[in-house]
Design an enzyme around this catalytic site. Structure first.
Site, PDB file in Angstrom:
ATOM      1  N   GLY A 286      -3.575  12.805   9.478  1.00 29.39           N
ATOM      2  CA  GLY A 286      -2.216  12.709  10.028  1.00 29.39           C
ATOM      3  C   GLY A 286      -1.290  13.785   9.473  1.00 29.39           C
TER       4      GLY A 286
ATOM      5  N   LEU B 268       3.358   7.081   3.867  1.00 32.99           N
ATOM      6  CA  LEU B 268       4.099   5.858   4.194  1.00 32.99           C
ATOM      7  C   LEU B 268       3.695   4.707   3.281  1.00 32.99           C
ATOM      8  CD1 LEU B 268       3.762   6.072   8.097  1.00 32.99           C
ATOM      9  CD2 LEU B 268       5.812   6.577   6.752  1.00 32.99           C
TER      10      LEU B 268
ATOM     11  N   ASP C 212       0.871  -1.188   0.000  1.00 28.11           N
ATOM     12  CA  ASP C 212       0.000   0.000   0.000  1.00 28.11           C
ATOM     13  C   ASP C 212       0.901   1.229   0.000  1.00 28.11           C
ATOM     14  OD1 ASP C 212      -1.713   2.111   0.539  1.00 28.11           O
ATOM     15  OD2 ASP C 212      -2.359   1.365   2.501  1.00 28.11           O
TER      16      ASP C 212
ATOM     17  N   SER D  84      -1.780   4.896  10.100  1.00 28.32           N
ATOM     18  CA  SER D  84      -0.514   5.034  10.846  1.00 28.32           C
ATOM     19  C   SER D  84      -0.551   6.191  11.831  1.00 28.32           C
ATOM     20  CB  SER D  84       0.653   5.267   9.882  1.00 28.32           C
ATOM     21  OG  SER D  84       0.709   4.279   8.890  1.00 28.32           O
TER      22      SER D  84
ATOM     23  N   GLU E  89      -8.035   0.938  -3.786  1.00 25.41           N
ATOM     24  CA  GLU E  89      -7.616   1.239  -2.418  1.00 25.41           C
ATOM     25  C   GLU E  89      -8.734   1.062  -1.388  1.00 25.41           C
ATOM     26  OE1 GLU E  89      -6.142   5.243  -1.897  1.00 25.41           O
ATOM     27  OE2 GLU E  89      -5.822   4.963   0.264  1.00 25.41           O
TER      28      GLU E  89
HETATM   29  P1  ATP Z   1      -3.086   8.296   2.593  1.00 20.43           P
HETATM   30  O1  ATP Z   1      -3.828   7.015   2.911  1.00 20.43           O
HETATM   31  O2  ATP Z   1      -3.850   9.517   3.025  1.00 20.43           O
HETATM   32  O3  ATP Z   1      -2.590   8.336   1.189  1.00 20.43           O
HETATM   33  P2  ATP Z   1      -0.870   7.104   4.070  1.00 20.43           P
HETATM   34  O4  ATP Z   1      -1.437   5.783   3.659  1.00 20.43           O
HETATM   35  O5  ATP Z   1       0.561   7.347   3.757  1.00 20.43           O
HETATM   36  O6  ATP Z   1      -1.737   8.305   3.479  1.00 20.43           O
HETATM   37  P3  ATP Z   1      -0.792   6.413   6.867  1.00 20.43           P
HETATM   38  O7  ATP Z   1       0.470   5.653   6.652  1.00 20.43           O
HETATM   39  O8  ATP Z   1      -1.976   5.614   7.285  1.00 20.43           O
HETATM   40  O9  ATP Z   1      -1.129   7.308   5.618  1.00 20.43           O
HETATM   41  O10 ATP Z   1      -0.584   7.561   7.957  1.00 20.43           O
HETATM   42  C1  ATP Z   1       0.310   8.645   7.750  1.00 20.43           C
HETATM   43  C2  ATP Z   1       0.387   9.458   9.019  1.00 20.43           C
HETATM   44  O11 ATP Z   1       0.924   8.643  10.060  1.00 20.43           O
HETATM   45  C3  ATP Z   1       1.297  10.663   8.960  1.00 20.43           C
HETATM   46  O12 ATP Z   1       0.603  11.789   8.465  1.00 20.43           O
HETATM   47  C4  ATP Z   1       1.722  10.831  10.409  1.00 20.43           C
HETATM   48  O13 ATP Z   1       0.784  11.607  11.136  1.00 20.43           O
HETATM   49  C5  ATP Z   1       1.685   9.413  10.953  1.00 20.43           C
HETATM   50  N1  ATP Z   1       2.992   8.750  11.086  1.00 20.43           N
HETATM   51  C6  ATP Z   1       3.198   7.638  11.826  1.00 20.43           C
HETATM   52  N2  ATP Z   1       4.479   7.247  11.786  1.00 20.43           N
HETATM   53  C7  ATP Z   1       5.122   8.124  10.990  1.00 20.43           C
HETATM   54  C8  ATP Z   1       6.467   8.252  10.548  1.00 20.43           C
HETATM   55  N3  ATP Z   1       7.413   7.418  10.944  1.00 20.43           N
HETATM   56  N4  ATP Z   1       6.756   9.256   9.708  1.00 20.43           N
HETATM   57  C9  ATP Z   1       5.818  10.118   9.300  1.00 20.43           C
HETATM   58  N5  ATP Z   1       4.536  10.059   9.693  1.00 20.43           N
HETATM   59  C10 ATP Z   1       4.175   9.078  10.527  1.00 20.43           C
HETATM   60 MG    MG Z   2      -3.386   5.078   3.299  1.00 21.01          MG
END
Ligand code: ATP
Ligand code: MG
Length: 270
Positions: free
Chosen positions: A125, A11, A6, A229, A71
């Site tokens: 986040g 992330l 994903d 996350s 997704e």
């Molecule tokens: P989206 O689904 O919106 O495209 P994503 O899948 O990348 O984004 P997640 O991985 O679920 O999103 O969450 C990202 C959030 O997690 C960040 O915005 C931050 O608040 C938090 N976070 C947790 N660990 C970390 C890290 N090591 N570095 C940066 N952000 C982190």
């Molecule tokens: Mg996501």
């Protein structure tokens, strides 16, 4: 060998199995080449099921063959799988909300085998990182977590009780009437970095809760499952959301490894 990947806005999440167990790996999406390199160095002839908003970036950078998975479907599929594995489906019921707090926030309704995206919000986040940076200059995720846990964010807000100061409020006085609304107190007292970040965390938690709870009300379910996350290692955010969800008469569920739901759902899509 199968992999679920994903590639999110912030992330990248990777899952695969060794025997009966899931293995989990998380890397910044900004280092997409490192994601490709990591997969290449750990797997021979991997079959990648890929999802997430930046899946296209990965396919552009990588020579590995991929199968693209939607997704939202992958996310809900993964959540259901995790709930079942942890024996939680009996508590959530087959109708529940999923609030995915990633870079942004997405809300889904799961009803048995069917999924529907209900809505979303730009408050997520990423907002936590961005507002914390603007208010304090901090840009390290772990530092932001620590600071936020040690502040008193409530003091920057106005509660319903503050407004209804001379009579019994028509709704719970503990509810926040206005996040960051207490300008008069801001002028009188000085607040710390910890307080600012704590207030940001609270605003995000309350906003996210409100959206999910309102959707749950409309769709007649009591269960809201929170993933993403943004919750990893963030106990204060979880506490705020749990408390606020319950104050609004609903049940909050947090899933261990919930942030891997999209990758798990993609993996399972065979
Ligand atoms: P989206 O689904 O919106 O495209 P994503 O899948 O990348 O984004 P997640 O991985 O679920 O999103 O969450 C990202 C959030 O997690 C960040 O915005 C931050 O608040 C938090 N976070 C947790 N660990 C970390 C890290 N090591 N570095 C940066 N952000 C982190
Ligand atoms: Mg996501």
């Amino acid at each position: 060998e199968y992999l679920g990947v994903d590639v999110g806005g912030t992330l990248s999440k990777i899952v695969y199995t060794t025997g009966d167990y899931w293995e989990y790996k998380k890397m910044p999406t900004t280092q997409i080449n490192a994601v490709d390199h990591w997969i290449n160095s750990h797997f021979n002839n991997p079959v990648i099921h890929i999802t997430g908003g930046k899946a296209g970036l990965f396919t552009q950078k990588s020579a590995l063959p991929v199968k693209k998975i939607n997704e939202f479907e992958a996310t809900c599929e993964g959540v259901r799988w995790l709930l079942e594995e942890k024996g939680l489906l009996s508590r959530t019921g087959s109708r529940f909300m999923v609030t995915n707090v990633g870079t942004g926030t997405s809300i889904h309704f799961v009803n048995g085998d069917s999924y529907e995206r209900i809505g979303g919000s730009g408050v997520g986040g990423g907002t936590l990182l961005g507002l914390s940076y603007l208010l304090t200059g901090e840009d390290n995720y772990d530092e932001i977590l620590t600071l936020g846990q040690n502040g008193k964010g409530e003091n920057l807000n106005i509660t319903v009780g503050d407004i209804y100061s001379h009579e019994v409020p028509p709704i719970s006085g503990d509810l926040t009437a206005s996040n960051f609304g207490n300008v008069s107190r801001m002028k009188e007292e000085s607040f710390s970095k910890e307080d600012y970040i704590s207030a940001v965390v609270r605003m995000i938690g309350e906003t996210i809760t409100t959206m999910g709870v309102q959707a749950a009300e409309r769709l007649k379910t009591d269960s809201v499952v929170y993933i993403g996350s943004t919750f990893s290692h963030h106990d204060t955010l979880k506490d705020i959301i749990k408390g606020y969800t319950e104050l609004r008469g609903k049940k909050a569920f947090f899933l261990e490894h919930g942030e891997y739901s999209g990758a798990i759902g993609a993996f399972l899509n065979k």
